[in-house]
Design an enzyme around this catalytic site. Structure first.
Site, PDB file in Angstrom:
ATOM      1  N   CYS A   1       1.166   0.919  -2.210  1.00  0.00           N
ATOM      2  CA  CYS A   1       1.822  -0.386  -2.025  1.00  0.00           C
ATOM      3  C   CYS A   1       3.298  -0.188  -1.716  1.00  0.00           C
ATOM      4  O   CYS A   1       3.861  -0.849  -0.833  1.00  0.00           O
ATOM      5  CB  CYS A   1       1.653  -1.238  -3.282  1.00  0.00           C
ATOM      6  SG  CYS A   1      -0.062  -1.619  -3.715  1.00  0.00           S
TER       7      CYS A   1
ATOM      8  N   CYS B   1       1.934   1.150  -7.685  1.00  0.00           N
ATOM      9  CA  CYS B   1       1.060   1.868  -6.746  1.00  0.00           C
ATOM     10  C   CYS B   1       1.882   2.457  -5.605  1.00  0.00           C
ATOM     11  O   CYS B   1       2.573   1.726  -4.891  1.00  0.00           O
ATOM     12  CB  CYS B   1      -0.005   0.915  -6.206  1.00  0.00           C
ATOM     13  SG  CYS B   1      -0.947   1.575  -4.818  1.00  0.00           S
TER      14      CYS B   1
END
Length: 468
Positions: A391, A388
């Site tokens: 993230c 991600c």
């Protein structure tokens, strides 16, 4: 920092009270005045400047921000600048529209859109071309640079030559003295030769850059696709920065412009020679890519320019972290040497949040933590997926937070919640999207979900302090 203001009068109170009003004015009638400062006029580009300055936008007062000593915003907060274009914009589409545009056109578009909220990142190498392009637009512009404390003497002299040539002041960012002191006292002056350059670069470059960018809404870099084909081959000319945060905080708050992304290095040098601008004297000694003195050396004929950087390390590790978001996923995995499988099993990416201060929770671990009603200490846990990009963007902030909280009684942990763990995380841990941050307080089984999109270390610390 080439931080001038395009105004027809130098009587503005905001301008006269600024740092740069101390530069004074010139009696030289040929030097066009811009606010309380001036650009040095050069005959060989005067015709270009005259045509482009006619397009300078009107100015209005910039909403003053409270002074922030940890960023470069104080210099911007007391002057006026072109009003910044508001609202959401599709920068992927803009990148496609500008894919075949010249560096001058891309630079002009960047300065037009962001005015005083954008700055050029200048490293002291051939990216002086960026300053030249900005100068040619006729628009006001800002320049900042990271002084790591380990640069070559020639680079410092080059900084001075550039400031005098363009009539600007570069905004220098320095590493935190306490962090540098701790690193050197603990591991010595040249620890990077033994355990890699990433830790030193993080202290001396990445963190100062993060502080600088938090005072901006956009920045301009000298990245080119041909600089490092293994890691920079897919650089767009403009993008939402995937790693760093800007003035407003949160993912998407900073735009990154790469005007010379599609330009060949040889063409950059032809441009610099044609425009007769200052260049770092190290270039004539065989240096191509220039960084800190201990980590930079000349390259041999036929060697790629990045061979002169961190030469004792694997070729795929030749990035300092400033442009981590432009590394391709497969390259990131190889850089870290610890791949993780994407939930669809088709791609391999590196795991993240690998700080020694971040605890890696298994499924059993997070289940036990969630069931406890009388914890001995509070826990902060990020539910993440290593693939991600959101993230990945908060990795530095979260690692810094864990370092700050070490020994404070607050445990900082991570739980990988994609793949087969996703259903559990959604039903039991309030996972909505990645990343989800949960605070497990003492004497309570119910976790508290972090509500903000701002994931900088200060915002995360404020959340923890309010609850612990």
């Amino acid at each position: 920092m080439a931080l001038a203001v395009t105004t027809t009068s130098s009587s503005s109170p905001a301008a006269s009270n600024s740092f740069f009003s101390r530069l004074g004015s010139s009696s030289d009638a040929k030097a066009p005045q811009i606010g309380s400062f001036r650009f040095l006029e050069r005959p060989h580009v005067s015709s270009v400047v005259v045509n482009l300055t006619q397009r300078c936008s009107s100015v209005g007062p910039l909403n003053a921000q409270p002074q922030r000593n940890d960023s470069i915003v104080p210099l911007a907060a007391t002057i006026v600048a072109p009003e910044v274009e508001k609202g959401q914009e599709d920068f992927e589409q803009l990148a496609k529209d500008l894919e075949n545009a010249s560096p001058l056109e891309i630079m002009d578009k960047a300065l037009e859109k962001f005015g005083n909220d954008i700055a050029i990142a200048f490293s002291g190498a051939e990216d002086v071309a960026l300053i030249e392009y900005a100068h040619l637009t006729g628009r006001p512009y800002r320049v900042f640079s990271l002084d790591t404390g380990r640069l070559n003497p020639e680079t410092y002299r080059f900084f001075d030559a550039v400031e005098k040539h363009y009539g600007i002041h570069i905004e220098y960012m320095f590493p935190d003295a306490v962090e540098v002191q701790a690193l050197v006292r603990t591991k010595g002056l040249f620890s990077f030769y033994e355990d890699g350059h990433q830790e030193c670069c993080r202290v001396r470059k990445v963190r100062p850059l993060r502080r600088a960018l938090k005072g901006l809404r956009a920045w301009i870099t000298g990245q080119r696709k041909d600089q490092s084909p293994g890691t920079r081959s897919e650089i767009p000319v403009v993008q939402v920065d995937p790693v760093f945060e800007g003035l407003d905080g949160g993912i998407g708050s900073l735009v990154k412009w790469n005007p010379v992304a599609n330009v060949n290095g040889l063409d950059i040098w032809n441009f610099l020679r044609t425009m007769d601008v200052p260049v770092n004297s190290l270039h004539s000694q065989g240096y191509v890519s220039i960084g800190c003195e201990p980590c930079t050396r000349p390259v041999l004929p036929g060697q790629h320019e990045r061979e002169g950087r961190w030469w004792w390390e694997d070729a795929k590790a030749k990035e300092c972290g400033l442009h981590k978001g432009n590394l391709k996923q497969e390259d990131t995995a190889q850089l870290n040497g610890n791949g993780a499988t994407h939930s669809n099993g088709s791609a391999t990416v590196a795991d993240i949040f690998n700080s020694q201060n971040v605890i890696n929770l298994s499924r059993a671990g997070i289940e036990n933590l969630a069931k406890l009603e009388n914890r001995q200490e509070p826990w902060l846990v990020v539910l993440y997926a290593p693939w991600c990009r959101f993230c990945q963007a908060m990795e530095e902030s979260y690692d810094d937070l864990a370092e700050k909280l070490a020994g404070s009684g607050v445990k900082v942990a991570k739980f990988r919640a994609d793949g087969e763990q996703k259903e559990y995380a959604q039903s039991e841990l309030e996972l909505g999207s990645f990343p989800t941050i949960l605070f497990f307080p003492k004497h309570s089984s119910r976790p508290i979900k972090y509500p903000s999109e701002k994931r900088d270390v200060d915002s995360l610390m404020a959340f923890v302090n309010a609850l612990r």
